[in-house]
Design a protein around this motif. Structure first.
Motif, PDB file in Angstrom:
ATOM      1  N   MET A   1       0.857  -1.181   0.000  1.00  0.00           N
ATOM      2  CA  MET A   1       0.000   0.000   0.000  1.00  0.00           C
ATOM      3  C   MET A   1       0.897   1.236   0.000  1.00  0.00           C
ATOM      4  O   MET A   1       1.880   1.295   0.715  1.00  0.00           O
ATOM      5  N   ASN A   2       0.556   2.236  -0.782  1.00  0.00           N
ATOM      6  CA  ASN A   2       1.407   3.417  -0.834  1.00  0.00           C
ATOM      7  C   ASN A   2       1.110   4.342   0.346  1.00  0.00           C
ATOM      8  O   ASN A   2       0.077   4.263   0.987  1.00  0.00           O
ATOM      9  N   GLU A   3       2.059   5.247   0.604  1.00  0.00           N
ATOM     10  CA  GLU A   3       1.957   6.131   1.776  1.00  0.00           C
ATOM     11  C   GLU A   3       0.724   7.030   1.722  1.00  0.00           C
ATOM     12  O   GLU A   3       0.064   7.243   2.721  1.00  0.00           O
ATOM     13  N   GLY A   4       0.403   7.584   0.561  1.00  0.00           N
ATOM     14  CA  GLY A   4      -0.749   8.474   0.434  1.00  0.00           C
ATOM     15  C   GLY A   4      -2.048   7.774   0.760  1.00  0.00           C
ATOM     16  O   GLY A   4      -2.914   8.309   1.434  1.00  0.00           O
ATOM     17  N   LYS A   5      -2.193   6.554   0.288  1.00  0.00           N
ATOM     18  CA  LYS A   5      -3.404   5.775   0.546  1.00  0.00           C
ATOM     19  C   LYS A   5      -3.522   5.462   2.038  1.00  0.00           C
ATOM     20  O   LYS A   5      -4.595   5.570   2.622  1.00  0.00           O
ATOM     21  N   LYS A   6      -2.397   5.092   2.670  1.00  0.00           N
ATOM     22  CA  LYS A   6      -2.417   4.779   4.097  1.00  0.00           C
ATOM     23  C   LYS A   6      -2.815   6.008   4.909  1.00  0.00           C
ATOM     24  O   LYS A   6      -3.610   5.916   5.833  1.00  0.00           O
ATOM     25  N   ALA A   7      -2.275   7.157   4.569  1.00  0.00           N
ATOM     26  CA  ALA A   7      -2.604   8.391   5.289  1.00  0.00           C
ATOM     27  C   ALA A   7      -4.084   8.712   5.158  1.00  0.00           C
ATOM     28  O   ALA A   7      -4.718   9.146   6.122  1.00  0.00           O
ATOM     29  N   GLU A   8      -4.658   8.492   3.975  1.00  0.00           N
ATOM     30  CA  GLU A   8      -6.084   8.753   3.779  1.00  0.00           C
ATOM     31  C   GLU A   8      -6.931   7.838   4.647  1.00  0.00           C
ATOM     32  O   GLU A   8      -7.972   8.248   5.163  1.00  0.00           O
ATOM     33  N   GLU A   9      -6.499   6.594   4.825  1.00  0.00           N
ATOM     34  CA  GLU A   9      -7.272   5.638   5.611  1.00  0.00           C
ATOM     35  C   GLU A   9      -7.238   5.968   7.097  1.00  0.00           C
ATOM     36  O   GLU A   9      -8.092   5.537   7.849  1.00  0.00           O
ATOM     37  N   GLU A  10      -6.240   6.716   7.553  1.00  0.00           N
ATOM     38  CA  GLU A  10      -6.143   7.085   8.958  1.00  0.00           C
ATOM     39  C   GLU A  10      -7.079   8.242   9.308  1.00  0.00           C
ATOM     40  O   GLU A  10      -7.284   8.536  10.468  1.00  0.00           O
ATOM     41  N   LEU A  11      -7.632   8.894   8.296  1.00  0.00           N
ATOM     42  CA  LEU A  11      -8.555   9.987   8.527  1.00  0.00           C
ATOM     43  C   LEU A  11      -9.983   9.471   8.526  1.00  0.00           C
ATOM     44  O   LEU A  11     -10.323   8.562   7.779  1.00  0.00           O
ATOM     45  N   GLY A  12     -10.821  10.064   9.368  1.00  0.00           N
ATOM     46  CA  GLY A  12     -12.225   9.693   9.420  1.00  0.00           C
ATOM     47  C   GLY A  12     -12.979  10.334   8.272  1.00  0.00           C
ATOM     48  O   GLY A  12     -12.419  11.102   7.480  1.00  0.00           O
ATOM     49  N   PRO A  13     -14.266  10.060   8.193  1.00  0.00           N
ATOM     50  CA  PRO A  13     -15.084  10.635   7.114  1.00  0.00           C
ATOM     51  C   PRO A  13     -15.149  12.161   7.159  1.00  0.00           C
ATOM     52  O   PRO A  13     -15.423  12.808   6.155  1.00  0.00           O
ATOM     53  N   GLY A  15     -12.552  13.969   7.745  1.00  0.00           N
ATOM     54  CA  GLY A  15     -11.225  14.458   7.389  1.00  0.00           C
ATOM     55  C   GLY A  15     -10.275  14.612   8.555  1.00  0.00           C
ATOM     56  O   GLY A  15      -9.143  15.043   8.391  1.00  0.00           O
ATOM     57  N   LEU A  16     -10.726  14.262   9.743  1.00  0.00           N
ATOM     58  CA  LEU A  16      -9.886  14.372  10.938  1.00  0.00           C
ATOM     59  C   LEU A  16      -9.336  13.006  11.335  1.00  0.00           C
ATOM     60  O   LEU A  16     -10.022  11.999  11.170  1.00  0.00           O
ATOM     61  N   PRO A  17      -8.129  12.972  11.875  1.00  0.00           N
ATOM     62  CA  PRO A  17      -7.621  11.690  12.373  1.00  0.00           C
ATOM     63  C   PRO A  17      -8.398  11.287  13.622  1.00  0.00           C
ATOM     64  O   PRO A  17      -8.803  12.143  14.414  1.00  0.00           O
ATOM     65  N   GLY A  18      -8.601  10.005  13.800  1.00  0.00           N
ATOM     66  CA  GLY A  18      -9.281   9.506  14.990  1.00  0.00           C
ATOM     67  C   GLY A  18      -8.402   9.652  16.217  1.00  0.00           C
ATOM     68  O   GLY A  18      -7.188   9.844  16.119  1.00  0.00           O
TER      69      GLY A  18
END
Length: 87
Positions: A1-13, A15-18
């Motif tokens: 998995m690329n870094e950009g995709k992983k960072a997007e998955e760490e954000l909630g709907p 747009g904030l990190p959990g």
């Protein structure tokens, strides 16, 4: 998995990190200090930034209550680590 995709998955709907993202960060720094794999000054700087960021997020009047409570828990943990590092 690329870094950009992983960072997007760490954000909630919204747009904030959990809050788990911040808890993981605080725990990682605590472990790094215990293992002496990070300088205390660097750890203090990172924890200070976490406390400031979480404090700003918690103070946002538009932040939903369920997010605020999670961020408060992470903030409390970060403040405890900050006090521990200052001893």
């Amino acid at each position: 998995m690329n870094e950009g995709k992983k960072a997007e998955e760490e954000l909630g709907p919204d747009g904030l990190p959990g809050h788990d993202y911040f808890l993981d960060a605080v725990n990682h720094i605590d472990e790094a200090v215990a293992n002496k794999s990070i300088a205390i000054g660097a750890a203090k700087g990172i924890v200070y930034s976490l406390v400031e960021t979480l404090g700003t997020m918690v103070g946002d009047p538009d932040l939903p209550a369920h997010l605020k409570s999670g961020y408060m828990g992470a903030l409390d943990l970060a403040v405890e680590l900050e006090a521990k590092l200052s001893k």
